[in-house]
Design an enzyme around this catalytic site. Sequence first.
Site, mmCIF file in Angstrom:
data_model
loop_
_atom_site.group_PDB
_atom_site.id
_atom_site.type_symbol
_atom_site.label_atom_id
_atom_site.label_comp_id
_atom_site.label_asym_id
_atom_site.label_seq_id
_atom_site.Cartn_x
_atom_site.Cartn_y
_atom_site.Cartn_z
ATOM 1 N N SER A 149 28.728 40.242 38.515
ATOM 2 C CA SER A 149 28.809 39.543 37.944
ATOM 3 C C SER A 149 27.444 39.473 36.651
ATOM 4 C CB SER A 149 28.948 37.589 37.991
ATOM 5 O OG SER A 149 27.399 37.069 39.171
ATOM 6 N N LYS A 187 22.058 34.390 41.131
ATOM 7 C CA LYS A 187 22.035 34.427 39.795
ATOM 8 C C LYS A 187 20.988 33.771 38.872
ATOM 9 C CE LYS A 187 27.312 34.013 38.776
ATOM 10 N NZ LYS A 187 27.341 34.685 39.742
#
Length: 228
Positions: A149, A187
């Site tokens: 990701s 993230k």
Amino acid sequence: MRPVLTRKQLEALAAIKRYVDEHDVAPSYDELRALLGKRSKSAIHHLIVSLEERGYLRRIKYHARAIDILRLPPSLQDTENSHRVDGEKTTATAAGFAQPETVELELMGSIAAGSPAEAIHDVVGTISVPAEIVTPGGEHFALRVMGESMIEAGILDEDIVIIRRQPTAEFGSIVVALVRGVEATLKRMRRSGGGILLQASNPSLPDQWYRSDEVEVLGQLVGLYRSY
């Protein structure tokens, strides 16, 4: 974030620098292969590409010996037998370049770079990283990345990320976040709609929105280690 060079990458960059210093031109792939004792040019190509990706070299297509050195890590900016770099003591190695001091960090298992996974609890080993990448007086740990990701931030599956342990971080930075007290993820953190957006760096994956009280910052990304 400063990418950490592996020993092989550092040796290749040192060999290129020495050759340029002596001959005023970059070595060919065959010459570099001989300097590093490699059997195949594909291994040299892989090293050159990895150094280019990290911003240390630039290749000029369709030109012979077209390798430009764009920058050098502190350990290659002075090759005396014993010296100091940015206040850190270094020592020369048989490869002909100065090896920076290293520090041992705990490797705390894996961190999901996709959907949040079970929180990190156990130390699974240790890893040595250049001392220059950690903050003096700070507490750091390492995690192995699972998932893709964060690929557009240059973080790939199986990379090892270096994290500075801290309870807060600036919005826009890449963090290790604990979600709802039980799940951890890597993230980019942003503020959104009165809550927290944990943002992927992969257009094929959705961002994740949480209430502010559902997200706890465990640390901020300060470095990256990748082996080949």
